[in-house]
Design a protein around this motif. Structure first.
Motif, PDB file in Angstrom:
ATOM      1  N   SER A  27      -8.807 -30.782  65.435  1.00 26.70           N
ATOM      2  CA  SER A  27      -7.734 -30.414  66.351  1.00 26.70           C
ATOM      3  C   SER A  27      -7.954 -28.993  66.841  1.00 26.70           C
ATOM      4  O   SER A  27      -8.538 -28.164  66.148  1.00 26.70           O
ATOM      5  CB  SER A  27      -6.376 -30.513  65.654  1.00 26.70           C
ATOM      6  OG  SER A  27      -6.088 -31.846  65.332  1.00 26.70           O
ATOM      7  N   TYR A  29      -6.347 -25.333  68.698  1.00 28.22           N
ATOM      8  CA  TYR A  29      -5.138 -24.536  68.869  1.00 28.22           C
ATOM      9  C   TYR A  29      -5.509 -23.137  69.325  1.00 28.22           C
ATOM     10  O   TYR A  29      -6.616 -22.666  69.131  1.00 28.22           O
ATOM     11  CB  TYR A  29      -4.312 -24.486  67.580  1.00 28.22           C
ATOM     12  CG  TYR A  29      -5.026 -23.888  66.382  1.00 28.22           C
ATOM     13  CD1 TYR A  29      -4.818 -22.555  66.042  1.00 28.22           C
ATOM     14  CD2 TYR A  29      -5.894 -24.647  65.605  1.00 28.22           C
ATOM     15  CE1 TYR A  29      -5.472 -22.001  64.949  1.00 28.22           C
ATOM     16  CE2 TYR A  29      -6.541 -24.102  64.520  1.00 28.22           C
ATOM     17  CZ  TYR A  29      -6.327 -22.772  64.199  1.00 28.22           C
ATOM     18  OH  TYR A  29      -6.978 -22.228  63.127  1.00 28.22           O
ATOM     19  N   SER A  31      -4.531 -19.068  69.073  1.00 22.67           N
ATOM     20  CA  SER A  31      -3.870 -18.226  68.088  1.00 22.67           C
ATOM     21  C   SER A  31      -3.953 -16.753  68.463  1.00 22.67           C
ATOM     22  O   SER A  31      -4.813 -16.328  69.210  1.00 22.67           O
ATOM     23  CB  SER A  31      -4.494 -18.435  66.708  1.00 22.67           C
ATOM     24  OG  SER A  31      -5.822 -17.943  66.695  1.00 22.67           O
ATOM     25  N   PRO A  38       0.591 -22.155  64.731  1.00 25.39           N
ATOM     26  CA  PRO A  38       0.211 -22.572  66.080  1.00 25.39           C
ATOM     27  C   PRO A  38       0.302 -24.091  66.237  1.00 25.39           C
ATOM     28  O   PRO A  38       0.192 -24.839  65.275  1.00 25.39           O
ATOM     29  CB  PRO A  38      -1.236 -22.105  66.205  1.00 25.39           C
ATOM     30  CG  PRO A  38      -1.726 -22.023  64.804  1.00 25.39           C
ATOM     31  CD  PRO A  38      -0.531 -21.677  63.960  1.00 25.39           C
ATOM     32  N   THR A  39       0.525 -24.529  67.459  1.00 26.32           N
ATOM     33  CA  THR A  39       0.587 -25.952  67.755  1.00 26.32           C
ATOM     34  C   THR A  39      -0.818 -26.479  67.969  1.00 26.32           C
ATOM     35  O   THR A  39      -1.594 -25.936  68.732  1.00 26.32           O
ATOM     36  CB  THR A  39       1.427 -26.186  69.031  1.00 26.32           C
ATOM     37  OG1 THR A  39       2.719 -25.639  68.823  1.00 26.32           O
ATOM     38  CG2 THR A  39       1.537 -27.649  69.353  1.00 26.32           C
ATOM     39  N   ARG A  40      -1.149 -27.555  67.290  1.00 21.72           N
ATOM     40  CA  ARG A  40      -2.473 -28.154  67.394  1.00 21.72           C
ATOM     41  C   ARG A  40      -2.445 -29.327  68.366  1.00 21.72           C
ATOM     42  O   ARG A  40      -1.439 -30.022  68.476  1.00 21.72           O
ATOM     43  CB  ARG A  40      -2.955 -28.611  66.025  1.00 21.72           C
ATOM     44  CG  ARG A  40      -3.356 -27.431  65.160  1.00 21.72           C
ATOM     45  CD  ARG A  40      -3.442 -27.811  63.691  1.00 21.72           C
ATOM     46  NE  ARG A  40      -4.088 -26.809  62.874  1.00 21.72           N
ATOM     47  CZ  ARG A  40      -3.592 -25.629  62.551  1.00 21.72           C
ATOM     48  NH1 ARG A  40      -2.425 -25.272  63.024  1.00 21.72           N
ATOM     49  NH2 ARG A  40      -4.238 -24.786  61.781  1.00 21.72           N
ATOM     50  N   THR A  41      -3.565 -29.540  69.063  1.00 25.07           N
ATOM     51  CA  THR A  41      -3.640 -30.606  70.040  1.00 25.07           C
ATOM     52  C   THR A  41      -5.054 -31.173  70.094  1.00 25.07           C
ATOM     53  O   THR A  41      -5.973 -30.598  69.519  1.00 25.07           O
ATOM     54  CB  THR A  41      -3.197 -30.088  71.431  1.00 25.07           C
ATOM     55  OG1 THR A  41      -3.121 -31.177  72.330  1.00 25.07           O
ATOM     56  CG2 THR A  41      -4.145 -29.048  71.971  1.00 25.07           C
ATOM     57  N   MET A  46      -6.192 -29.886  75.146  1.00 22.19           N
ATOM     58  CA  MET A  46      -6.482 -28.452  75.171  1.00 22.19           C
ATOM     59  C   MET A  46      -7.221 -28.079  76.455  1.00 22.19           C
ATOM     60  O   MET A  46      -6.950 -27.043  77.053  1.00 22.19           O
ATOM     61  CB  MET A  46      -7.295 -28.040  73.952  1.00 22.19           C
ATOM     62  CG  MET A  46      -7.602 -26.552  73.895  1.00 22.19           C
ATOM     63  SD  MET A  46      -6.145 -25.468  73.966  1.00 22.19           S
ATOM     64  CE  MET A  46      -5.495 -25.687  72.320  1.00 22.19           C
TER      65      MET A  46
END
Length: 60
Positions: A27, A29, A31, A38-41, A46
């Motif tokens: 994933s 993110y 930072s 932090p939000t992971r995607t 991304m």
């Protein structure tokens, strides 16, 4: 566009600099030093986010 762990980007909305990170599960993110959670995607999401709001900083 390729995602690369450790690249730096400037957010066009606030002018702050963020680092792109990949975790051990693949994933992605963004930072900052003081970022607690932090939000992971996914990589695809991304890339969309980076294209819309961020400018990559030069490596030099």
């Amino acid at each position: 566009m390729r995602l690369k762990d450790g690249d730096f980007y400037t957010d066009s909305r606030n002018g702050k600099v963020y680092r792109l990170n990949e975790d051990d599960k693949g994933s992605w993110y963004m930072s900052m030093r003081d970022d607690d959670k932090p939000t992971r995607t996914s990589g695809r999401d991304m890339m969309k986010l980076l294209n819309r709001f961020y400018t990559k900083m030069n490596d030099s």
